[in-house]
Structures are given as structure tokens and as C-alpha cells.
Write an enzyme that holds these catalytic residues in place. Structure first.
Site, PDB file in Angstrom:
ATOM      1  N   ASP A  26      59.069 -30.723  42.597  1.00  0.00           N
ATOM      2  CA  ASP A  26      58.860 -29.316  42.231  1.00  0.00           C
ATOM      3  C   ASP A  26      57.711 -28.696  43.036  1.00  0.00           C
ATOM      4  O   ASP A  26      56.813 -28.065  42.475  1.00  0.00           O
ATOM      5  CB  ASP A  26      58.575 -29.177  40.732  1.00  0.00           C
ATOM      6  N   GLU A 209      67.954 -23.580  37.324  1.00  0.00           N
ATOM      7  CA  GLU A 209      66.518 -23.710  37.113  1.00  0.00           C
ATOM      8  C   GLU A 209      65.791 -23.556  38.453  1.00  0.00           C
ATOM      9  O   GLU A 209      66.403 -23.327  39.490  1.00  0.00           O
ATOM     10  CB  GLU A 209      66.186 -25.074  36.494  1.00  0.00           C
TER      11      GLU A 209
END
Length: 333
Positions: A26, A209
Site C-alpha cells: 500500500d 479499494e
């Protein structure tokens, strides 16, 4: 140091070392006006937030990380600290992240994350943990699993984009947008921009997402990631004219196919949860993402630590859309 090469009036970059930073999923990289690149990402233990900085992207690989916030002993910010992003807004630093009160799944098999915001008004965000203050949970009006917040400015307004579960919609999460009153408070109600619907978005899990936004060629492009976090993880994209109402979902156009996905030939699997930055030349756009180089994952892919941060330059098509190409092969040997 990365070198520029001219080619018929255009320029390309020699390859960066990839993976740039190992075991950091991420990833988010922001190039500040002080000339530094600031990097943050999920750490494998999911227990703290760290920042590192360097004058070059390559320098981030060797920059010493500084812990600026640690999880609480108990309560809503005590477990599974995920996907921090660092933003500079009106002369202050803000970090958005997701956290949970427990590692247990709820009755629907979902984690129990909510989104939070911390702020630092020191010019140096790495100086001390004490410089960071907590604003608590970012309330969306929906009390459900939520994560992966980002923000961007458009037409003198600040917008918040994130992923959240709607119990009435099949799947783990959809992508929402809202205007912000300030960096930790929403001004408008959430508007859903995309939900998992195509076959490539619903492998393993129904997921949209990890949104990221870039503004080029008269449009805002919003990338996101879909499906389970294994080799099926891939990036999709929406776009909207920059003079349109960004809170009207009908103004956004969604690509039916992934725009960035695994490359089996070079063993690059599950690229996604991206962010954008700019190269050292101040012009070349850079895609930042995480990726694995194997598919034989034991147990839950979430707890496999080998999602590594990678960076690569990308180009733009004649129609003004980004061309991300394929994940570059590992080249650290």
C-alpha cells in the site's frame, strides 16, 4: 541516479531499482516543495506508521524510516494499522489510515476497520511522534468497514475518496467520494463512484479499494484495485472532465477492463494499491504500487509480507488517458 534520455522530443527514464522497498504494501509517495520525496506504507506487523524521505526516489530504498505514530493498547486504533497516506494541506501535514479494534472478523466475515486522521503542523513531519495529534475517526455517515482514504484538491475544494462496505451491496467495499469541510471532516454525503461488477473485479472477493487520483489533460483519473490480494489483484480506472460536478457519479466513466494487472511472463503478480508521484525531472509521471513475484502463498495473502513497493514511469495515450504498460520485472540483482 536516474538519467533522462531524449527520444524524438520525448523523454524516457532509465529503470529504477525494483522492488524499490521490500515488504512495504500500500505504498504512498509524495514529492514536497522542499525537494524531498516522503514515503509511507503498511508495515508487515501492522502496528505503527513510519515515514522515510530522500531527495531521489532511489534514495528512499536506503533512507532510515522514522516512526511517527504507534497503535493504541486498546480501542478503535489498536489493531491492524493499514494503508497510511501522507498529505500536505494548507501548510500542515495529515496522514489518513485505517485501524480496527480487533483482528476478529464480524458475522459477515469482514474486518472491522474504520478510517482515522492525524495532523502535524511542524515543517518537519519526521521530527517527533509528539508533533502528531489525533483527530479521531473520519465519519462518513455509514458505520461499516472502511479504509484506504485519499484526498485531492479540485476547483478550490478538498475531496475525500475512500473504500467502504455497504451492507445492501454485495461485496467487501465500493469507492466513494465526498467534499470535505476540513481535512478530517466531510461536508457532503458520500457518493458511490464504483462497485465490484465485472468478472475481473470479483475473483476471490468482490472488492474495489485503494483509490488514487491524478489530474492530467483536462480530466481527473481515479485508479483503484479489485479482487483478492493474490495474482488476481488488478487496477481499474474511472475518469471525469475537470469542469464537471465531481459529486455526480453519472459524470464519471468507468473502464470495463483492468488498466494494470499481473504479468505471468515476468512473474509479477497482483500489482495494485497504487499512488502517483513525479520523477526527479519534475515532469515524468511515476506509478507507485506493490507487487509479489510468486503465487504460492501459504495461508491468508493478507499476512504474507512480500508485497514490495515498486515504481515505474508511465506515458499518456493520444486520447489523453494514461498508459501504465506492464509491471516492470525485478532488477535488483
Amino acid at each position: 541516479m536516474t538519467k533522462l534520455r531524449s527520444r524524438k522530443g520525448a523523454f524516457t527514464l532509465t529503470e529504477y531499482i525494483n522492488p524499490l522497498i521490500v515488504q512495504r504494501a500500500d505504498p504512498f509517495i509524495y514529492k514536497h516543495t522542499d525537494g524531498y520525496y516522503y514515503f509511507t506504507a503498511s508495515v508487515p506487523a501492522y502496528n505503527l506508521i513510519e515515514i522515510r524521505r530522500a531527495k531521489t526516489l532511489a534514495g528512499l530504498a536506503h533512507a532510515a524510516p522514522r516512526t511517527i505514530w504507534r497503535k493504541h493498547e486498546s480501542g478503535p486504533m489498536s489493531q491492524l494499522i493499514w494503508a497510511p497516506e501522507i498529505h500536505y494541506i494548507d501548510g500542515k501535514w495529515f496522514i489518513y489510515f485505517a485501524a480496527s479494534e480487533t483482528t476478529a472478523l464480524d458475522q459477515n466475515g469482514m474486518f472491522q476497520h474504520r478510517m482515522f486522521c492525524i495532523e502535524c503542523d511542524n515543517a518537519d513531519p519526521m521530527r517527533s511522534e509528539d508533533d502528531w495529534v489525533e483527530h479521531g475517526q473520519v465519519e462518513t455517515g455509514m458505520d461499516s468497514f472502511s479504509l484506504d482514504a485519499t484526498c485531492f484538491e479540485a476547483n478550490d475544494k478538498l475531496y475525500y475518496v475512500w473504500a467502504q462496505k455497504d451492507p445492501a451491496i454485495r461485496g467487501n467495499s465500493n469507492i466513494y467520494i465526498a467534499e470535505m469541510e476540513n481535512p478530517w471532516t466531510l461536508k457532503t454525503k458520500p457518493v458511490m463512484l464504483t462497485k465490484p461488477e465485472f468478472d475481473w473485479e470479483t475473483i476471490g472477493f468482490w472488492v474495489n479499494e485503494g483509490p488514487a487520483v491524478i489530474h492530467r489533460n483536462g480530466r481527473y483519473f481515479l485508479t483503484y484495485s479489485a479482487s483478492a490480494t493474490d495474482e488476481h489483484y488488478a487496477m481499474g480506472m474511472l475518469s471525469v472532465p475537470d469542469d464537471a460536478d465531481l459529486l455526480d457519479a453519472s459524470n464519471w466513466t468507468k473502464s470495463k477492463d483492468p488498466v494494470f494487472q499481473s504479468d505471468m511472463a515476468t512473474h509479477q503478480y497482483g500489482p495494485g494499491h497504487n499512488s502517483f508521484t513525479v520523477a526527479e525531472d519534475g515532469k515524468t509521471d511515476i506509478l507507485v504500487y506493490h507487487c509479489r513475484d510468486y503465487t504460492e502463498i501459504k495461508g491468508d495473502p493478507l499476512y504474507d509480507p512480500n508485497r514490495h513497493t515498486k515504481v515505474q514511469a508511465f506515458t499518456w495515450n493520444d486520447d489523453g488517458t494514461p498508459n501504465f504498460g506492464k509491471p516492470v520485472p525485478y532488477n535488483y540483482d
